[in-house]
Design a protein around this motif. Structure first.
Motif, PDB file in Angstrom:
ATOM      1  N   HIS A  27     -37.433  14.303 -81.669  1.00 30.74           N
ATOM      2  CA  HIS A  27     -38.494  15.733 -81.946  1.00 30.74           C
ATOM      3  C   HIS A  27     -37.497  16.647 -82.446  1.00 30.74           C
ATOM      4  O   HIS A  27     -38.244  17.802 -82.668  1.00 30.74           O
ATOM      5  N   LYS A  28     -36.380  16.570 -82.793  1.00 33.67           N
ATOM      6  CA  LYS A  28     -35.583  17.706 -83.578  1.00 33.67           C
ATOM      7  C   LYS A  28     -36.454  18.362 -84.867  1.00 33.67           C
ATOM      8  O   LYS A  28     -36.925  17.456 -85.546  1.00 33.67           O
ATOM      9  N   GLY A  29     -36.371  19.395 -85.016  1.00 32.87           N
ATOM     10  CA  GLY A  29     -37.301  20.258 -86.047  1.00 32.87           C
ATOM     11  C   GLY A  29     -38.811  20.322 -85.729  1.00 32.87           C
ATOM     12  O   GLY A  29     -39.537  20.892 -86.518  1.00 32.87           O
ATOM     13  N   HIS A  30     -39.226  20.040 -84.659  1.00 30.35           N
ATOM     14  CA  HIS A  30     -40.556  20.075 -84.373  1.00 30.35           C
ATOM     15  C   HIS A  30     -40.919  21.447 -83.856  1.00 30.35           C
ATOM     16  O   HIS A  30     -39.947  22.204 -83.122  1.00 30.35           O
ATOM     17  N   THR A  31     -42.022  22.054 -84.261  1.00 24.02           N
ATOM     18  CA  THR A  31     -42.457  23.473 -83.632  1.00 24.02           C
ATOM     19  C   THR A  31     -43.822  23.437 -83.166  1.00 24.02           C
ATOM     20  O   THR A  31     -44.576  22.502 -83.740  1.00 24.02           O
ATOM     21  N   ASN A  32     -44.222  24.620 -82.506  1.00 25.68           N
ATOM     22  CA  ASN A  32     -45.593  24.817 -82.101  1.00 25.68           C
ATOM     23  C   ASN A  32     -46.256  25.649 -83.140  1.00 25.68           C
ATOM     24  O   ASN A  32     -47.399  26.152 -82.774  1.00 25.68           O
ATOM     25  N   LYS A  33     -45.889  25.810 -84.204  1.00 29.44           N
ATOM     26  CA  LYS A  33     -46.229  26.795 -85.248  1.00 29.44           C
ATOM     27  C   LYS A  33     -47.880  26.507 -85.407  1.00 29.44           C
ATOM     28  O   LYS A  33     -48.765  27.540 -85.568  1.00 29.44           O
ATOM     29  N   GLN A  34     -48.230  25.435 -85.562  1.00 25.28           N
ATOM     30  CA  GLN A  34     -49.638  25.156 -86.249  1.00 25.28           C
ATOM     31  C   GLN A  34     -50.619  25.490 -85.072  1.00 25.28           C
ATOM     32  O   GLN A  34     -51.530  26.178 -85.244  1.00 25.28           O
ATOM     33  N   TYR A  35     -50.312  25.154 -83.791  1.00 20.40           N
ATOM     34  CA  TYR A  35     -50.979  25.286 -82.692  1.00 20.40           C
ATOM     35  C   TYR A  35     -51.295  26.835 -82.608  1.00 20.40           C
ATOM     36  O   TYR A  35     -52.327  27.522 -82.215  1.00 20.40           O
ATOM     37  N   ASN A  36     -50.114  27.723 -82.575  1.00 21.82           N
ATOM     38  CA  ASN A  36     -50.098  29.114 -82.364  1.00 21.82           C
ATOM     39  C   ASN A  36     -50.760  29.822 -83.584  1.00 21.82           C
ATOM     40  O   ASN A  36     -51.552  30.859 -83.383  1.00 21.82           O
ATOM     41  N   GLN A  37     -50.871  29.299 -84.831  1.00 24.96           N
ATOM     42  CA  GLN A  37     -51.676  29.829 -85.970  1.00 24.96           C
ATOM     43  C   GLN A  37     -53.248  29.714 -85.618  1.00 24.96           C
ATOM     44  O   GLN A  37     -54.010  30.517 -85.630  1.00 24.96           O
ATOM     45  N   GLU A  45     -57.280  38.679 -79.011  1.00 28.99           N
ATOM     46  CA  GLU A  45     -56.920  39.537 -77.895  1.00 28.99           C
ATOM     47  C   GLU A  45     -56.081  38.682 -76.945  1.00 28.99           C
ATOM     48  O   GLU A  45     -55.006  39.345 -76.345  1.00 28.99           O
ATOM     49  N   TYR A  46     -56.486  37.514 -76.958  1.00 27.11           N
ATOM     50  CA  TYR A  46     -55.484  36.701 -75.991  1.00 27.11           C
ATOM     51  C   TYR A  46     -54.043  36.589 -76.418  1.00 27.11           C
ATOM     52  O   TYR A  46     -53.426  36.572 -75.691  1.00 27.11           O
ATOM     53  N   VAL A  47     -53.981  36.322 -77.791  1.00 27.35           N
ATOM     54  CA  VAL A  47     -52.605  36.189 -78.341  1.00 27.35           C
ATOM     55  C   VAL A  47     -51.912  37.431 -78.061  1.00 27.35           C
ATOM     56  O   VAL A  47     -50.721  37.501 -78.045  1.00 27.35           O
ATOM     57  N   SER A  48     -52.484  38.672 -78.468  1.00 27.76           N
ATOM     58  CA  SER A  48     -51.865  39.941 -78.628  1.00 27.76           C
ATOM     59  C   SER A  48     -51.417  40.117 -77.091  1.00 27.76           C
ATOM     60  O   SER A  48     -50.279  40.799 -76.759  1.00 27.76           O
ATOM     61  N   PHE A  49     -52.053  40.025 -76.219  1.00 26.23           N
ATOM     62  CA  PHE A  49     -51.693  40.093 -74.678  1.00 26.23           C
ATOM     63  C   PHE A  49     -50.184  39.347 -74.509  1.00 26.23           C
ATOM     64  O   PHE A  49     -49.164  39.754 -74.139  1.00 26.23           O
ATOM     65  N   TYR A  50     -50.134  38.074 -75.132  1.00 25.01           N
ATOM     66  CA  TYR A  50     -49.055  37.276 -74.774  1.00 25.01           C
ATOM     67  C   TYR A  50     -47.855  37.826 -75.662  1.00 25.01           C
ATOM     68  O   TYR A  50     -46.751  37.299 -75.377  1.00 25.01           O
ATOM     69  N   LYS A  51     -48.218  38.637 -76.630  1.00 23.42           N
ATOM     70  CA  LYS A  51     -47.089  39.380 -77.371  1.00 23.42           C
ATOM     71  C   LYS A  51     -46.823  40.823 -76.864  1.00 23.42           C
ATOM     72  O   LYS A  51     -45.655  41.336 -77.517  1.00 23.42           O
ATOM     73  N   SER A  52     -47.545  41.181 -75.919  1.00 26.40           N
ATOM     74  CA  SER A  52     -47.176  42.427 -75.224  1.00 26.40           C
ATOM     75  C   SER A  52     -45.902  42.714 -74.434  1.00 26.40           C
ATOM     76  O   SER A  52     -45.437  41.854 -73.946  1.00 26.40           O
ATOM     77  N   ALA A  54     -45.720  44.244 -71.682  1.00 27.30           N
ATOM     78  CA  ALA A  54     -45.853  44.026 -70.261  1.00 27.30           C
ATOM     79  C   ALA A  54     -45.825  42.604 -69.785  1.00 27.30           C
ATOM     80  O   ALA A  54     -45.392  42.120 -69.063  1.00 27.30           O
ATOM     81  N   TRP A  55     -46.252  41.827 -70.716  1.00 23.20           N
ATOM     82  CA  TRP A  55     -46.261  40.415 -70.246  1.00 23.20           C
ATOM     83  C   TRP A  55     -44.935  39.856 -70.594  1.00 23.20           C
ATOM     84  O   TRP A  55     -44.612  39.152 -69.443  1.00 23.20           O
ATOM     85  N   ARG A  56     -44.258  40.286 -71.397  1.00 21.20           N
ATOM     86  CA  ARG A  56     -42.834  39.605 -71.638  1.00 21.20           C
ATOM     87  C   ARG A  56     -41.783  40.226 -70.406  1.00 21.20           C
ATOM     88  O   ARG A  56     -40.969  39.634 -69.986  1.00 21.20           O
ATOM     89  N   LYS A  57     -42.156  41.372 -69.690  1.00 19.72           N
ATOM     90  CA  LYS A  57     -41.380  41.759 -68.914  1.00 19.72           C
ATOM     91  C   LYS A  57     -41.761  41.230 -67.585  1.00 19.72           C
ATOM     92  O   LYS A  57     -40.818  40.601 -66.621  1.00 19.72           O
ATOM     93  N   LYS A  58     -42.993  40.871 -67.406  1.00 16.78           N
ATOM     94  CA  LYS A  58     -43.598  40.286 -66.115  1.00 16.78           C
ATOM     95  C   LYS A  58     -43.175  38.479 -65.922  1.00 16.78           C
ATOM     96  O   LYS A  58     -42.691  37.993 -65.213  1.00 16.78           O
ATOM     97  N   ARG A  59     -43.200  38.095 -67.628  1.00 13.92           N
ATOM     98  CA  ARG A  59     -42.625  36.766 -67.625  1.00 13.92           C
ATOM     99  C   ARG A  59     -41.085  36.558 -67.189  1.00 13.92           C
ATOM    100  O   ARG A  59     -40.934  35.676 -66.406  1.00 13.92           O
ATOM    101  N   LYS A  60     -40.311  37.718 -67.482  1.00 11.33           N
ATOM    102  CA  LYS A  60     -38.915  37.530 -67.398  1.00 11.33           C
ATOM    103  C   LYS A  60     -38.761  37.705 -65.702  1.00 11.33           C
ATOM    104  O   LYS A  60     -37.926  36.975 -65.074  1.00 11.33           O
ATOM    105  N   GLN A  61     -39.629  38.539 -65.289  1.00 14.37           N
ATOM    106  CA  GLN A  61     -39.280  38.679 -63.867  1.00 14.37           C
ATOM    107  C   GLN A  61     -39.847  37.525 -63.034  1.00 14.37           C
ATOM    108  O   GLN A  61     -39.152  37.164 -61.952  1.00 14.37           O
TER     109      GLN A  61
END
Length: 126
Positions: A27-37, A45-52, A54-61
């Motif tokens: 599966h080398k070269g595969h991406t989830n780009k189409q799903y994310n688009q 709104e849902y996607v913007s939350f996952y780019k925020s 606040a989410w990135r900090k909480k995810r890392k935590q």
């Protein structure tokens, strides 16, 4: 014990020999780009939350708390696999108010996350 990582391709059960790689040889070269688009087109709104920030900090935590180990693999199968995702125990679509609650988050590998997402779709009729 050697830490192993599963291929990021949903449904693939192969392990990646070099943990710095995301996909197995097949599966080398595969991406989830189409799903994310698709997601971005229909739920901004849902996607913007996952780019925020606040989410990135909480995810890392959550990843640090779980030591980058998939909780489902460890608890159910006794396996130590690298967690690449953070999952909402109660899906954010169901419990939006818990989206940043650290007690509602768990580190997961791609395969376990795909299985749990499928289970959530049936359980919550998503």
């Amino acid at each position: 014990m050697q830490i192993k990582k599963r291929c990021n391709k949903q449904g693939c059960r192969e392990f990646v020999e070099d943990v710095s790689q995301a996909y197995c040889e097949e599966h080398k070269g595969h991406t989830n780009k189409q799903y994310n688009q698709f997601r971005e087109t229909y739920n901004k709104e849902y996607v913007s939350f996952y780019k925020s920030t606040a989410w990135r900090k909480k995810r890392k935590q959550a990843l640090r708390r779980d030591e980058y180990i998939c909780r489902r693999c460890k608890d159910e199968f006794g396996l130590i696999t690298i967690a690449t995702l953070v999952d909402h125990i109660q899906p954010s679509k169901i419990a939006w108010e818990l989206r940043l609650d650290i007690d509602n988050l768990q580190a997961m590998c791609d395969e376990c996350h795909a299985i749990k997402t499928a289970e959530d779709k049936i359980k919550y009729n998503l």
